[in-house]
Design a protein around this motif. Structure first.
Motif, PDB file in Angstrom:
ATOM      1  N   SER A 296      -7.566 -45.359 -52.957  1.00  0.00           N
ATOM      2  CA  SER A 296      -6.520 -46.354 -53.236  1.00  0.00           C
ATOM      3  C   SER A 296      -5.201 -45.879 -52.632  1.00  0.00           C
ATOM      4  O   SER A 296      -5.068 -44.711 -52.222  1.00  0.00           O
ATOM      5  CB  SER A 296      -6.356 -46.530 -54.741  1.00  0.00           C
ATOM      6  N   GLU A 297      -4.217 -46.761 -52.589  1.00  0.00           N
ATOM      7  CA  GLU A 297      -2.895 -46.380 -52.069  1.00  0.00           C
ATOM      8  C   GLU A 297      -2.304 -45.248 -52.909  1.00  0.00           C
ATOM      9  O   GLU A 297      -1.683 -44.323 -52.375  1.00  0.00           O
ATOM     10  CB  GLU A 297      -1.951 -47.587 -52.077  1.00  0.00           C
ATOM     11  N   GLU A 298      -2.513 -45.315 -54.222  1.00  0.00           N
ATOM     12  CA  GLU A 298      -1.993 -44.264 -55.111  1.00  0.00           C
ATOM     13  C   GLU A 298      -2.673 -42.920 -54.816  1.00  0.00           C
ATOM     14  O   GLU A 298      -2.018 -41.868 -54.815  1.00  0.00           O
ATOM     15  CB  GLU A 298      -2.221 -44.646 -56.579  1.00  0.00           C
TER      16      GLU A 298
ATOM     17  N   SER B  13      -1.471 -36.884 -50.059  1.00  0.00           N
ATOM     18  CA  SER B  13      -0.369 -36.492 -49.178  1.00  0.00           C
ATOM     19  C   SER B  13       0.514 -35.433 -49.845  1.00  0.00           C
ATOM     20  O   SER B  13       0.870 -34.418 -49.230  1.00  0.00           O
ATOM     21  CB  SER B  13       0.468 -37.718 -48.811  1.00  0.00           C
ATOM     22  N   LYS B  14       0.850 -35.649 -51.106  1.00  0.00           N
ATOM     23  CA  LYS B  14       1.676 -34.672 -51.840  1.00  0.00           C
ATOM     24  C   LYS B  14       0.939 -33.343 -51.989  1.00  0.00           C
ATOM     25  O   LYS B  14       1.535 -32.268 -51.864  1.00  0.00           O
ATOM     26  CB  LYS B  14       2.039 -35.233 -53.212  1.00  0.00           C
ATOM     27  N   ASN B  15      -0.356 -33.427 -52.247  1.00  0.00           N
ATOM     28  CA  ASN B  15      -1.151 -32.204 -52.390  1.00  0.00           C
ATOM     29  C   ASN B  15      -1.226 -31.416 -51.083  1.00  0.00           C
ATOM     30  O   ASN B  15      -1.299 -30.182 -51.091  1.00  0.00           O
ATOM     31  CB  ASN B  15      -2.562 -32.548 -52.866  1.00  0.00           C
ATOM     32  N   ALA B  16      -1.242 -32.131 -49.950  1.00  0.00           N
ATOM     33  CA  ALA B  16      -1.272 -31.466 -48.638  1.00  0.00           C
ATOM     34  C   ALA B  16      -0.035 -30.599 -48.450  1.00  0.00           C
ATOM     35  O   ALA B  16      -0.124 -29.430 -48.040  1.00  0.00           O
ATOM     36  CB  ALA B  16      -1.364 -32.517 -47.528  1.00  0.00           C
ATOM     37  N   VAL B  17       1.123 -31.152 -48.759  1.00  0.00           N
ATOM     38  CA  VAL B  17       2.378 -30.399 -48.628  1.00  0.00           C
ATOM     39  C   VAL B  17       2.412 -29.241 -49.620  1.00  0.00           C
ATOM     40  O   VAL B  17       2.850 -28.124 -49.289  1.00  0.00           O
ATOM     41  CB  VAL B  17       3.590 -31.325 -48.830  1.00  0.00           C
ATOM     42  N   LYS B  18       1.918 -29.485 -50.827  1.00  0.00           N
ATOM     43  CA  LYS B  18       1.868 -28.426 -51.842  1.00  0.00           C
ATOM     44  C   LYS B  18       1.028 -27.251 -51.354  1.00  0.00           C
ATOM     45  O   LYS B  18       1.421 -26.084 -51.515  1.00  0.00           O
ATOM     46  CB  LYS B  18       1.277 -28.986 -53.137  1.00  0.00           C
ATOM     47  N   LEU B  19      -0.124 -27.538 -50.759  1.00  0.00           N
ATOM     48  CA  LEU B  19      -0.995 -26.478 -50.236  1.00  0.00           C
ATOM     49  C   LEU B  19      -0.267 -25.638 -49.202  1.00  0.00           C
ATOM     50  O   LEU B  19      -0.314 -24.398 -49.244  1.00  0.00           O
ATOM     51  CB  LEU B  19      -2.249 -27.104 -49.627  1.00  0.00           C
ATOM     52  N   VAL B  20       0.416 -26.289 -48.282  1.00  0.00           N
ATOM     53  CA  VAL B  20       1.133 -25.549 -47.229  1.00  0.00           C
ATOM     54  C   VAL B  20       2.250 -24.694 -47.829  1.00  0.00           C
ATOM     55  O   VAL B  20       2.422 -23.525 -47.462  1.00  0.00           O
ATOM     56  CB  VAL B  20       1.691 -26.523 -46.170  1.00  0.00           C
TER      57      VAL B  20
END
Length: 390
Positions: free
Chosen positions: A344-346, A352-359
């Motif tokens: 879903s969009e959510e 997307s937020k988790n991707a940045v958090k991982l980095v």
């Protein structure tokens, strides 16, 4: 402590390898270390790298090859023979004359670290096998065996070392990105307009060389098998053609009747890459063989969830819920694409937020470079052995 990084290229067309070596060197430089980088590049590549990575030009050296048989530079060999000042030589990649330079600097007293970046995988060794077998027997195995430390950027590279019977100490230090990359913003609308991409579709992005080992021959048929389920998405392939493979990719696209679903676009350099990321919704790298691909870290840093294969160590995608790490099979790529389509969009926003958090938590050069400095101090000054070396 005086450090030199040895790399085939850090210029515009070096892609991941240049980004990795320059990103690490710049992070080390920012700690106050005395760092230089040597390559086989032309003067214009030196200037480009200096500007792109904000690296002092007098610390970058390009030595265009002028000895055709072994594709090396008389000037680089001469400089290496004379220079006994380096404490550390850190070589990136194999199978070029840069291994000779590492060997010379090692004889001059430098401790050597070698990071193959995927060039010792079974898949990589199978390409031009005869040439690599000869190179191993003539010089490359000796270069590896005499290295003070072997630098693995993924768990798979540790297995590569063991498979070759290498017994050197191994440092497991992953690749990273600069913290400023996380804050970068591109113009996705501008990119879509420039290349006439559909505005009403989500973009699955492939950004890498268009070359056989990258798995496009699995990805495109997998999309074809999804049929109408892929209707809200398009695949955008961005990269340079290698070995004239783009022609074969176009044939696959035509065979799968996907001309309206797959777009091939020229390479994007510097800040233009962020326009590509900004236009995209998901990233994919369906490779048969990798080291620790820098483009995956770049995509995650921009907030793009990632699908990639078990050609490299990316279990973090599953652990952090920011993508899918799958077996190197068309059917597994297809299953991951189905999961992506059904988000879903959510859920896309969360991924997307988790991707940045991982980095931010694991893949910033600031922290990774500190590990390399610890390793160098252990080698050069006999300080405590770091716990990531075994």
């Amino acid at each position: 402590m005086k450090i030199v990084h040895i790399v085939p290229s850090f210029g515009k067309q070096s892609y991941g390898l240049g980004s990795i070596s320059m990103g690490l060197a710049k992070a080390q430089l920012d700690t106050g270390a005395d760092v230089s980088v040597w390559s086989l590049d032309m003067e214009e590549d030196v200037l480009w790298a200096s500007q792109t990575y904000n690296f002092p030009k007098d610390k970058l050296f390009g030595f265009p090859p002028n000895i055709p048989l072994i594709k090396t530079s008389r000037a680089e060999v001469s400089k290496a023979l004379k220079d006994k000042s380096f404490d550390i030589v850190h070589q990136h990649s194999l199978w070029t004359s840069q291994s000779l330079i590492t060997s010379i600097l090692r004889k001059n007293g430098a401790k050597s670290i070698i990071a193959p970046h995927g060039t010792l995988s079974e898949f990589a060794l199978g390409k031009s096998k005869l040439k690599k077998d000869i190179a191993l027997s003539l010089f490359e195995r000796k270069n590896l065996e005499k290295s003070s430390v072997l630098h693995a950027t993924s768990e798979y590279e540790i297995e590569d070392f063991k498979r070759l019977g290498l017994n050197n100490p191994i440092a497991y230090i992953e690749n990273g990105v600069g913290s400023e990359i996380v804050e970068m913003k591109g113009n996705g609308e501008q990119f879509k307009e420039k290349y006439n991409l559909p505005r009403d579709k989500k973009i699955l992005l492939y950004l890498s060389r268009i070359t056989p080992k990258k798995g496009l021959d699995m990805l495109i048929p997998a999309i074809s098998e999804l049929k109408d389920d892929f209707r809200d998405w398009v695949l955008v392939i961005v990269g340079n053609d290698e070995f004239n493979y783009q022609r074969e990719v176009l044939e696959i696209i035509d065979k799968c009747n996907l001309r309206n679903k797959v777009f091939i676009i020229e390479p994007q350099y510097g800040n233009a890459k962020f326009d590509v990321f900004d236009a995209s919704n998901f990233f994919i790298l369906p490779s048969y063989s990798e080291g620790s691909p820098m483009v995956v870290v770049d995509a995650l840093a921009y907030g793009l969830p990632v699908i990639t294969t078990k050609s490299s160590s990316w279990n973090d995608l599953n652990k952090y819920q920011c993508g899918y790490w799958v077996d190197i099979k068309k059917i597994e790529i297809k299953k991951a694409l189905e999961k992506m389509i059904n988000l879903s969009e959510e859920e896309l926003i969360l991924y997307s937020k988790n991707a940045v958090k991982l980095v931010r938590e694991k893949y910033l050069w600031d922290e990774i470079s500190q590990k390399t400095i610890e390793m160098y101090k252990w080698l050069a000054y006999n300080e405590n052995k770091p716990n990531f070396i075994y």
